[in-house]
Every structure is written in C-alpha cells, then in structure tokens.
Design an enzyme around this catalytic site. Sequence first.
Site, mmCIF file in Angstrom:
data_model
loop_
_atom_site.group_PDB
_atom_site.id
_atom_site.type_symbol
_atom_site.label_atom_id
_atom_site.label_comp_id
_atom_site.label_asym_id
_atom_site.label_seq_id
_atom_site.Cartn_x
_atom_site.Cartn_y
_atom_site.Cartn_z
ATOM 1 N N CYS A 9 0.809 -1.146 -0.143
ATOM 2 C CA CYS A 9 -0.193 -0.249 0.289
ATOM 3 C C CYS A 9 0.809 1.030 0.042
ATOM 4 O O CYS A 9 1.413 1.471 0.787
ATOM 5 C CB CYS A 9 -1.171 -0.203 1.196
ATOM 6 S SG CYS A 9 -2.147 1.906 1.303
ATOM 7 N N CYS A 31 -17.969 10.498 18.141
ATOM 8 C CA CYS A 31 -17.471 10.925 16.533
ATOM 9 C C CYS A 31 -17.935 12.660 17.074
ATOM 10 O O CYS A 31 -19.230 12.872 17.496
ATOM 11 C CB CYS A 31 -18.580 10.192 15.745
ATOM 12 S SG CYS A 31 -19.475 11.118 14.411
ATOM 13 N N CYS A 34 -21.963 13.637 14.564
ATOM 14 C CA CYS A 34 -22.900 12.982 15.315
ATOM 15 C C CYS A 34 -22.437 12.730 16.714
ATOM 16 O O CYS A 34 -23.432 12.684 17.428
ATOM 17 C CB CYS A 34 -23.249 11.873 14.025
ATOM 18 S SG CYS A 34 -23.064 10.034 14.950
ATOM 19 N N CYS A 54 -17.670 8.047 13.450
ATOM 20 C CA CYS A 54 -18.195 6.531 13.434
ATOM 21 C C CYS A 54 -18.396 5.823 11.725
ATOM 22 O O CYS A 54 -18.467 6.166 11.119
ATOM 23 C CB CYS A 54 -19.765 6.936 13.853
ATOM 24 S SG CYS A 54 -20.933 7.720 12.809
ATOM 25 N N CYS A 165 -55.787 1.472 28.204
ATOM 26 C CA CYS A 165 -55.036 1.612 29.833
ATOM 27 C C CYS A 165 -54.611 0.272 29.602
ATOM 28 O O CYS A 165 -53.829 -0.652 30.448
ATOM 29 C CB CYS A 165 -55.571 2.143 31.271
ATOM 30 S SG CYS A 165 -56.808 1.131 31.313
ATOM 31 N N HIS A 628 -59.649 -0.622 35.008
ATOM 32 C CA HIS A 628 -58.692 0.469 34.540
ATOM 33 C C HIS A 628 -57.729 -0.557 35.272
ATOM 34 O O HIS A 628 -57.172 -1.365 36.504
ATOM 35 C CB HIS A 628 -58.434 1.396 35.002
ATOM 36 C CG HIS A 628 -57.271 2.462 35.442
ATOM 37 N ND1 HIS A 628 -57.153 2.797 34.271
ATOM 38 C CD2 HIS A 628 -56.172 2.840 35.882
ATOM 39 C CE1 HIS A 628 -55.991 3.627 34.063
ATOM 40 N NE2 HIS A 628 -55.694 3.053 35.071
#
EC number: 3.4.19.12
Length: 897
Positions: A9, A31, A34, A54, A165, A628
Amino acid sequence: MSGVSSNDCPHLECVGEITKEELIQKSHGQCQDCKVGGPNLWACLENGCSYVGCGESHADHSTVHSQETRHNLTVNLTTLRVWCYACTKEVFLERKLGPHKQLPNAAKAVSPVQTPCQDLNTPGSPTSLRVPSAGTCDDLDMETEEEDELRTRGLTGLKNIGNTCYMNAALQALSNCPPLTQFFLECGGLVKTDKKPALCKSYQKLITDLWHKNRNAYVVPTNLFQGIKAVNPMFRGYSQQDSQEFLRCLMDQLHEELKELIPEPEDPNQAVAMDDSPDEDNHSQSDDFQSCESCGSSDRADNEGPRVPEDINEAEMLMPEQNQNNRDWQKEKNLINNLYRAGSHGDLDKDVDTTSDSRPIISSQGAIKAQGRTSDSEIQVSSTVRPQSPTGNEGITSRLSSSPPKSSAWPNLSSTHKKVPMFTPTKTKRQRKYHSIISEVFDGTIVSSVQCLTCDRVSVTLENFQDISLPIPGKEDLAKLHSSSHQTALVKAGSCGEAYAPQGWIAFVMEYIKSWFWGPVVTLQDCLAAFFARDELKGDNMYSCEKCKKLRNGVKFCKVQSLPEILCIHLKRFRHELMFSTKIGTHVSFPLEGLEMQPFLAKDSSALTTTYDLLSVICHHGTASSGHYIAYCRNELNQLWYEFDDQSVTEVSESCVQNAEAYVLFYKKSNDETQKERRKVTSLFNMMEPSLLQFYVSRQWLNKFKTFAEPGPISNHDFLCAHGGIPPNKAAYIDDLVLMIPQNVWDHLYSRYGGGPAVNHLYVCHTCQNEIEKLEKRRKNELDMFVRLNKAFQEEESPVVIYCISMQWFREWESFVKGKDIDPPGPIDNSKIAVNKNGHITLKPGADSGQISEETWNFLHNIHGGGPVVTVRPSVSHQESETSQSEEKIEVETRTV
C-alpha cells in the site's frame, strides 16, 4: 510509530506518529460529527489529522471524512485493524503496543472477511462483508453502572390515547422483561420483516424510546396501536379491552414477523414424518383447547441423545404396582419414558397401549414412528398452530388459551386429543419448524397423561404453552388441595401435594378454621396446585378409551416438562356467562422472589433452574364491565418497584406490590451461577491474552448469555446457512448479527455451554446464491406462464370444460411464486373441494375453489402433481346447442313456406 511493514500500500507513508495511549484515549471518545460513542469508531491516520468518526453502524462519518479530505487510512478503535480507502483493502502496520495489547496483531494471522473468490471491497459495497466489530467486556458485562436515580432509564410513561390502559399496562410489563427488551435494544439486525404491519419495528421503536437515556416524561404509542388494530379488528374503536388478550395478540404477531427457520440436522436414517391431518377423538372432554405453534421453537442444540431418567416418570405412577415385575410392563415403561423425552423435539399427542411391545423412533420432524407387533397401539400427533388472537373476553379466551389442558373439574381447561392411523402417506411438502425471540423467552412444555383404569392404557400429550391460565380455587377446593398433602396415595398418583409438604396437621386445621371467619387465604401456589392436581374422569366426565372402545373411568394429571425463561401466569378473574359477566375479586398472594416450580415438574424433566423471581404484574381495578389497568414493574437497573399508571410513573414499596389484585404476572428464572459466569467471562475479556484465532459469535446468543438464566448451547445458526457461509440476504448487515471474541473467551464459553459451530472466517455462500437464482428463475417462469394462460382463458368465450382448483393450495402456490414462501406448495390437493357422487367426482357445493382452464391445470399438474381432477361444464350445453339448431331449421322452413 512511523512507517511500516513491507506492505504494497503506497499510502502507508502518510501515517503520522501515533501511540498506544492516544488510540486508547480516542476509543473512549465520540464521533466528532454526530457525537455518537463507541464501539466501532474510526480514527484517521493521516499525518496531523486527529479526526474520529463513526462507522457504518451509525452515519458512517469516517467514510465521509475520507471522501472530503482524501485521507485514505483509518483505524478501527475497537479492533485496531487498518483500512485503506484508496486501495480498498485492509493493510497492516508494524506497531508495538505492549504484550497485553496483542489482540489486534493476532488479526494478522486471520484472513480478512471476504468472499471465497474476491478480496474485501470498499466498506458498504453490496458484494463485500464489513469486518464485524470485536467484542469488549462491555458487550458481555451485565453489571450495570450506578446511575443517578433521577436519570434511571425505563421510567417513561405511556399516554392513554382512548381507553388504552389495557395496552399501556401490558406494554410496560413486557418492557421490564430483560431478555425481550435487550433483544430489541441490542439485536437490531434481527428485527427485520417484510410482513405487514411490521409490528416488530413499531415495538422496537417504542422500547428504544422507553429506555432512552434522555427519557421523556411519556411516550405516545400511536404506531404500535395502529398496527395492533390492523392485525385484530377487536382492538379498533375506543372500548375497553382485556389486557391479557392484547398480550397474546401482540406476542403472536411478533412471533410471526420475527420467526426464523430452525435448521434441521441431516440424518439419513431419520424416520418418515407422519401426516398431521388428524381426526378428532371422541372424548367426553370439550374441544376447547388450542396450543400455540411454537412447538417449532425447541432450541435444544446439543448433540447428545435423550437423557435416560434415573427415576420413573409420572405415567408409571398410574400403573398397578403388582404389574411392575412383568416383563411386558417393563418394556412399556421404556416406551413411555421415550415418549416423554420426545417433548424436546416438538409437540406430540400420543396414545400408548400398555400391552403393546412398541418401540418409538423419533424423527427429526418431531413425529414418532412406532414399530411393534400389536396393531392396537396408536400414536397421536398434535396438529398445533399458534392461535389467532381472541375475539371476545374471558369466555372465548379459555378456548384460545395457549395454556396447558385440564379436565372439566376445573372450568375451561380441557384437552383435545387428535389421532392418525399408525401408518399414513408422507407429505411431500416439508413441515418446517420456526423459532423467534418470543418462543425462546416464553415457551414451555406441558406433559398431560390420561390412563384408563380398566385396561391401563395411557394417553400422553406433549404441548407447548406461552402462558398458563390458572383457576382461582374456592373455599371447598382449597380444603381438598390442602388435605391432599396428607394422603400419600394421592401424592404417588401424581397430585401436587408436594407443594404443601411442609404444612402439618395443626397448621392445616388452624388455617381452615381461620378461613371460615376471614375468608380463604389463596396463594399463587394454591392456584398452581389446583391447575396441576390429579383429576378423576368418571360420571359425566368419563374417558373414551380407544382400546376398550367404551367410556371408562380414568385418571388424568399434567406436569411441566420444560420451563420457560419467563413464566407468564394469568389468573382467571373473569367469568363470562350468556347474559352477564362477573369478576372474582379474591386476593391471591404471590411471592416477589422464590416462586418454586419443582413440585409441578415431570420426574424426567431436564430443567435445572426451577426458582422464579417476579418481574412485573398487571392489575385490574373495577368490575367485569368497567375498570382500569395498571402495572407494577421492577426496574432492572436499580431493583426498585414502580407503578405504571398510563403517563404516571411512581416508586412504590414491595408491600404495595404484594397487596395488589394481580391479573397477569411475569416471573423470570433466578440463577446465581449465571451471574458468576458472566463475571468470569468479563475478567477473561479484560485479560486480553494474545491469540492467533478470533471467533465470531451470534449477537443473539450473546444476548441470551447476558439475560437468560439458562442460555443453552451456543448457536450461530442465525447468521449461518446450512453450508456454513453467510446467506446472501444477510451479508449487508452481518455486522449487526455477529461479534468477534478472542480465543480465550471462546474456549471458556464453548467448554461451558457447547454448541457452535465455531466460526473463524466469514464469507458469502455461493451455493445459496446459486440456489436463490435457480429458485427465482423457477418462480418467474411459473408466474409468467400462469399469467399468459389465465389471460387466454379470460378471453375464451365458451370453454368446453372448466377445471377447479383448491384456493387453499392456490394461495400457497401464489405465496411461493411471489417470493413470500421459501418452499414450493407441494402437490395440488383438491380433496377438500371434491365430492364423490355416484362414482363421479364433482365440485362440493360452497367449496373454496377457483376456476382455471384445461391448459392451466395441465401446466400446474405437470409441475406439482396431485389431484383429484374436478371439472365443471359451462352453462351452454349440447342440448341448448341442438335446440338452437332446431329453431334455425324451423325458421328456414317457415321462410320457404
């Protein structure tokens, strides 16, 4: 460190000086765009650049940074592997990070994640696999950090959006079940579905909002409510509904959307599975029980054979003692033991003749093929399907309950025995089994036995349950239950007197006298004992014995064969008669810790953990017609109890919870050894021992390891295909499915739990890709040909003959060609739409059928086979044709005159 290995490389020369301490410090950051934290952060290695971004699991700002700045090299701060964007491959740096940090270097010995025929491409490209992140101690450590009490997660209310509920209480109770909640929070890659209304995505979003660190005061569950109404019309409108019915509807739909195929072990000697289209046995018990389809959820993955129990099982207790020395009876005992053990392979319903010499062979499909010398031994196979959500209240709920069966001695708790002949034709279409997070968390197995007291024939039924609906015993019933603990004979016969063993005569008499003045003191243990108590089948409730061919006196009992991770208990407080409904307001005391299920286990049960602790309880205040719902839940982070009343969330004491009028309770297995095991694995992670191999493990199994008391064997099948590769449809998000762990952690987990398979290399399976392409080609050809033939049929004015086809089969075929079903539908089955009249097969009146042309029938029949042929003639008959010809002749003659 500068420079670098003999790598090809050219961009390695741009790497600046960087130290181990700097990388560690950056890994604890976030990051820069963000502000999301690790893991999977990437640091730019360009000289003079300190950017941290990120990865693909979030917004992939690291790639954006590389494209904008042309900085080519980046390092993963979790795995310390280096990627070059320009060369589109992994490169290696010569670094000295100290002996305790050689885990990243070990990756040099491991091939990069790639397909067999190509190098790793740019991250995010369709043909590549992104390198999964390496696990850290945080991934497996269940020790929760101390949080500010005001910032504790999971204390978000739910807004009531119109008599909801019942839904809010159920959702809060489920939300505080850690195995289920952690799955939706941490295994997002598995929460995918193409089924409408995608309720699993709505539930995942809701759970994320409820457990977010920056929690709001309340959340409005509109999307999930709309999805439930689309699934079941019963929940449309603004009337009050039953919370337990909502739970069943929600969990059934989640199972359907998240279910995955259970891989079948390849066994060339496996027995042929029998047809599972049973006829109903003529039992005196009512046909009001349906078990859930989650029989396919059996997740036993060990390769060991069935364990031979040391003690005799409950079915043997029913047999006369004087026959136990008989050789034939000894053979039958072995048969019954095998039938009991078959429960780990699926839901079975079997009749066993105690005089037969049959030997069961358990097939991979969960069926049993019996080989014996007697012809009156029959095997029953349960046709188990996950029930649809109830459409009424408690009266209908009892018929659709996924609870185990009971006789009519306890109302609405009877079983259905279905049978098939000894040998039946084999089905062409494979009967696939599925599992999901719902079935893994909530499914258990009940074994129910009925013995004829005349011929000693035993009928054994194994069925899965998702919740147990318990009756609330009255005063007389309590007296019978408590007194049974002092009758040894009943205990030997399979009653649940063991649950009251510590109670003496004096305590029993004092409690009985006390109940006359202050009313009966009912405990949850009483309700369980009432459900599992032995029942005598006599009088109007006699047993229809298949061997005797008569109604006989019998005895029936049921036990738990396998316990679920979370035990859901429903107390039957509502009674719905024809004209009115009533509510049983009896207080049932229940333990917050240490609910013991050992007295209700089958003798040969392999359950290791039998103690449960309470997670949450749903309560109903009011009458049968109005009221309820609220929920009391224990927060997993601080172990405190809270009351969830729609938007309001209030801390309460344990005594307040124990005094509640419980309706549905959620108990979780309690096992201290599991906590020790997690701490041990965490310490192994912290050691960071050098290792030459890295192992990939399923995130789903790791979630079970973190939250289950009994996680079971390691299972990597949720990200592997049958050939050991990555299915092409999962390659794009493989990083969400697996985690890379070091060798020392794998060695410990594998030695402790077994399972597997071991995975050191990830690649996209080309065999699966070829099969998918062939299947898609077949689907397209069948669909195109059908469309063309059907279009020609529609344009035909007066067809000579019209063929009929079963719409049930046609829908299966349609699902296949449209890609909704994996397997072809099997042979055409017109048996349900055909009727034989005077030797001629004709269409049954009102049958669910469709009409196709002769060419279409021949096309489908040549591919799939099956039958029988069912035809109808068009309304224009030959007689009418002759009549029209006569009329034309008369008209011609008239004109001549």
